[in-house]
Design an enzyme around this catalytic site. Sequence first.
Site, PDB file in Angstrom:
ATOM      1  N   HIS A 144       0.814  -1.227   0.000  1.00  0.00           N
ATOM      2  CA  HIS A 144       0.000   0.000   0.000  1.00  0.00           C
ATOM      3  C   HIS A 144       0.840   1.266   0.000  1.00  0.00           C
ATOM      4  O   HIS A 144       0.319   2.354  -0.259  1.00  0.00           O
ATOM      5  CB  HIS A 144      -0.994  -0.008   1.178  1.00  0.00           C
ATOM      6  CG  HIS A 144      -0.382   0.234   2.522  1.00  0.00           C
ATOM      7  ND1 HIS A 144      -0.060  -0.772   3.398  1.00  0.00           N
ATOM      8  CD2 HIS A 144      -0.045   1.384   3.157  1.00  0.00           C
ATOM      9  CE1 HIS A 144       0.430  -0.273   4.504  1.00  0.00           C
ATOM     10  NE2 HIS A 144       0.466   1.040   4.384  1.00  0.00           N
ATOM     11  N   ASP A 174       0.346  -7.635   1.416  1.00  0.00           N
ATOM     12  CA  ASP A 174       0.715  -6.229   1.602  1.00  0.00           C
ATOM     13  C   ASP A 174       2.234  -6.037   1.605  1.00  0.00           C
ATOM     14  O   ASP A 174       2.784  -5.317   2.433  1.00  0.00           O
ATOM     15  CB  ASP A 174       0.115  -5.669   2.894  1.00  0.00           C
ATOM     16  CG  ASP A 174       0.201  -4.141   2.953  1.00  0.00           C
ATOM     17  OD1 ASP A 174       0.254  -3.512   1.886  1.00  0.00           O
ATOM     18  OD2 ASP A 174       0.250  -3.595   4.073  1.00  0.00           O
ATOM     19  N   SER A 256       4.770   2.548   7.889  1.00  0.00           N
ATOM     20  CA  SER A 256       4.443   1.355   7.097  1.00  0.00           C
ATOM     21  C   SER A 256       5.613   0.954   6.211  1.00  0.00           C
ATOM     22  O   SER A 256       6.184   1.781   5.502  1.00  0.00           O
ATOM     23  CB  SER A 256       3.218   1.625   6.224  1.00  0.00           C
ATOM     24  OG  SER A 256       2.074   1.809   6.998  1.00  0.00           O
TER      25      SER A 256
END
Length: 420
Positions: A144, A174, A256
């Site tokens: 993402h 992911d 992230s």
Amino acid sequence: MGLFDDDFYSPKVSRKALKEHLGARKQGGWRRFRLKNRKSLQLVLMSVIATAVVITALYGILFGFSPTKKLSNLDLSARAVHASDTIRPAVVSIINEQKFSLDLNGGALEKDSEENGVYKEAGVGSGVIIQKDEQYAYIVTNFHVVSTAHRVKAVLTTGKRLEAEIVGMDQITDLAVLKVDAKGIDYVAEIGDSSKLRAAEFVMAMGNPLGMGEAITFGVVSVTRETVPVSLGQNGVLDWEQEVIRVDAAINQGNSGGPLVDLNGRVVGINSMKISNFGVESIGYAIPINNVVPVVEELMEKGYVSRAFLGVSMIDLQQYWSRQQLEADAESGEDSTLNLPKEVYEGIIVLEASGPAKEAGLTYNDVIVKLDDTKITSTRDLRKYLYSNKKIGDEIVVHFYRGKQLMKATVTLGENKPES
């Protein structure tokens, strides 16, 4: 005659024997005295030490004090500093750049658009260098973080910016792998073993929170292995389950893709998400590194993760009903559009069939309710069964409703190769 009449048992002692005995005592008396007192002194010292230990322990229990507490804290701090210093050169910031139109609207352009535009920073994240050869250094980050990017840059801890190329991405896990020019990159992160993590073990989340530059947050492992529902399309529909490590170290937007690090400076996870609801604090998640490694290896080899492919675009039946708000049909127990039996209220609606599913005869508005002998109530169920139990080339029996008729079709699963 007494009872002890012989010389051995007689209580009578001659003067000569007594004199000889007293002489011997005078000669060895001081030596025996010193030996005796030394043993007594040792007993006293041991008693004092034991008493001190007991008192200290009781004091610690009552007042929360430990004579080694300060030393332990210093040791923990020193380990954390050493671990962060060790891995820091391998941690990078990731910049997601998108091309925006030059017209008055200034909206983002499609990736394949040939229209002139200007590149702007559209998002930030983090990554970690996990492999290097003579030409390239390879970086792991989240899907993402880079999936919407028109181009990607990686920023080293030295401040040097490098053009990054996407090697491969996988939405299901992911994860994504990037590569940059290896020149000037000397350090690769050491990979740990996430299966050995224990609850309450100290860990650090490293990355680029909110685009503010490199940062470290410190915490403990709350749960070593947890399964959480996620929305692959970021649309609020929970259509997959991710296995994660739960930590209380702060993970913010921008963290992230960065590494979760143990106190030995080894990567044990890839920071992925957090719960940010009102009233929730310090609940973050990282993908276990043992799950990351095989995905990364396949992305580097193929550019994608090979999985069994059924060939249906789909939507949950319950989701469809909630969107359409078919109150009248709900009261009657049937849906007028799908014309399903009243007992069928869970399943998957086929929006489009392609590849293996189309070849087997599935079509628009078919409602899948079972795969083999496993009941399917949602998209999450379908993916979980398919990816966990089936391989490319396997056959799968799909049970579905076409109107009120229950039908089944045998599908030979293909491979989910990405569109070129």
